[in-house]
Design a protein around this motif. Structure first.
Motif, mmCIF file in Angstrom:
data_model
loop_
_atom_site.group_PDB
_atom_site.id
_atom_site.type_symbol
_atom_site.label_atom_id
_atom_site.label_comp_id
_atom_site.label_asym_id
_atom_site.label_seq_id
_atom_site.Cartn_x
_atom_site.Cartn_y
_atom_site.Cartn_z
ATOM 1 N N ASP A 148 113.532 21.271 12.919
ATOM 2 C CA ASP A 148 113.918 21.510 14.303
ATOM 3 C C ASP A 148 115.442 21.397 14.374
ATOM 4 O O ASP A 148 116.074 20.930 13.423
ATOM 5 N N LEU A 160 113.864 26.030 12.906
ATOM 6 C CA LEU A 160 112.853 26.489 13.857
ATOM 7 C C LEU A 160 113.068 25.776 15.187
ATOM 8 O O LEU A 160 112.742 24.600 15.345
ATOM 9 N N ASN A 166 113.302 25.811 19.691
ATOM 10 C CA ASN A 166 112.881 26.399 20.954
ATOM 11 C C ASN A 166 114.062 26.702 21.868
ATOM 12 O O ASN A 166 113.904 26.881 23.081
ATOM 13 N N SER A 170 113.113 30.615 20.111
ATOM 14 C CA SER A 170 111.981 30.968 20.961
ATOM 15 C C SER A 170 112.120 32.394 21.470
ATOM 16 O O SER A 170 113.200 32.837 21.841
ATOM 17 N N SER A 199 107.203 28.439 23.739
ATOM 18 C CA SER A 199 107.648 27.217 23.077
ATOM 19 C C SER A 199 106.682 26.808 21.968
ATOM 20 O O SER A 199 106.911 25.816 21.278
ATOM 21 N N LYS A 218 105.428 26.674 18.534
ATOM 22 C CA LYS A 218 106.056 26.913 17.232
ATOM 23 C C LYS A 218 105.061 27.304 16.142
ATOM 24 O O LYS A 218 105.470 27.727 15.065
ATOM 25 N N ARG A 266 105.312 30.758 14.428
ATOM 26 C CA ARG A 266 106.516 30.863 13.598
ATOM 27 C C ARG A 266 106.371 30.040 12.316
ATOM 28 O O ARG A 266 106.819 30.451 11.245
ATOM 29 N N ARG A 267 105.710 28.886 12.422
ATOM 30 C CA ARG A 267 105.454 28.090 11.218
ATOM 31 C C ARG A 267 104.552 28.855 10.251
ATOM 32 O O ARG A 267 104.773 28.867 9.034
ATOM 33 N N ASP A 308 106.792 19.565 16.641
ATOM 34 C CA ASP A 308 107.545 20.184 15.545
ATOM 35 C C ASP A 308 106.723 20.223 14.255
ATOM 36 O O ASP A 308 107.114 20.895 13.300
#
Length: 254
Positions: free
Chosen positions: A71, A130, A132, A161, A165, A167, A170-171, A190
């Motif tokens: 993060d 990564l 937001n 983002s 929000s 994640k 994206r992970r 996170d």
């Protein structure tokens, strides 16, 4: 009469504080900005991250390139000056002020973050940032990271983002091409959606995943804000005063 005037004047600061719920966060921000304990906890977290990374490398059998996911806010960059700015304005958060702050690209590094990520890079481990933060904050965020020489601070490794929000997508996208050795963040979201986004008991989920903390999940201290605060509030469109009242009501006492 002078006696009563003196009493009223002596109580004035309490009346002011009562009218400024944002001041509830003053100690949290000051703790992050001034305490040795904050720095010590950050160094502790990143020392564990380094040890865990070494162990993960020894056990690594993946053919994918290795990476860590971090993060940004309160994980590698310190935004406590922004929080202090808001408190002095009598606010808890204003999105216009946040954009003005990010555009300055002046956030300092979280203790231990840069050293750890440079260590990871020395082991050919990529870093994905990564966050937001919104797309409009993208360029300034990249500038802020690059100013300190954060490794892999480039377009291929910064994911902000894009309307959500959450994640997790994206992970998962990162995991398609890379072997994720560990994740660093100041918010349980996170690491996984099981903590706040799947309507599960967060405390129970932390207990059931306790072996991952300090190994796969590296948690940084952040007393100023986070998903932890959202369950405190009941109702919609609450004012700062409403939230301050509910915070007081949720305190455990005897």
């Amino acid at each position: 009469m002078k006696k009563y005037i003196l009493i009223i004047l002596s109580l004035a600061p309490f009346f002011v504080n009562a009218q400024s719920p944002a001041r509830d966060y003053t100690n949290a921000v000051l703790w992050q900005q001034t305490s040795g304990e904050y720095k010590a906890l950050c160094f502790q977290a990143y020392n564990f991250a380094r040890l865990s990374l070494k162990e993960s490398l020894w056990a690594d059998t993946s053919r994918k390139p290795n990476c860590v996911i971090v993060d940004i806010d309160e994980t590698v960059l310190d935004n406590s000056p922004f929080q202090g700015h808001e408190i002095k304005k009598g606010l808890s958060y204003n999105p216009i002020d946040w954009t003005a702050w990010t555009n300055l690209a002046q956030a300092d590094t979280v203790p231990g973050a840069l050293s750890f990520l440079k260590f990871a890079a020395s082991k050919n481990i990529e870093t994905f940032y990564l966050s937001n933060r919104d797309e409009k904050d993208y360029s300034a965020t990249l500038k802020n990271l690059q100013k300190f020489g954060f490794p892999y601070a480039d377009d291929a490794h910064l994911l902000v983002s894009k309307g959500t929000s959450n994640k997790e997508p994206r992970r998962q996208k990162i995991a398609e091409t890379h072997n994720v050795l560990l994740l660093c963040g100041d918010n349980l979201s996170d690491f996984s959606n099981v903590f706040y986004r799947e309507n599960k008991n967060t405390a129970a989920q932390v207990n059931s995943n306790q072996t991952l903390f300090g190994t796969k999940y590296i948690v940084l201290p952040n007393p100023m804000y986070g998903d932890w605060e959202k369950p405190l509030y009941q109702g919609e469109n609450l004012s700062d005063k409403d939230k301050a009242k509910q915070r007081l009501e949720r305190l455990k006492s005897y």
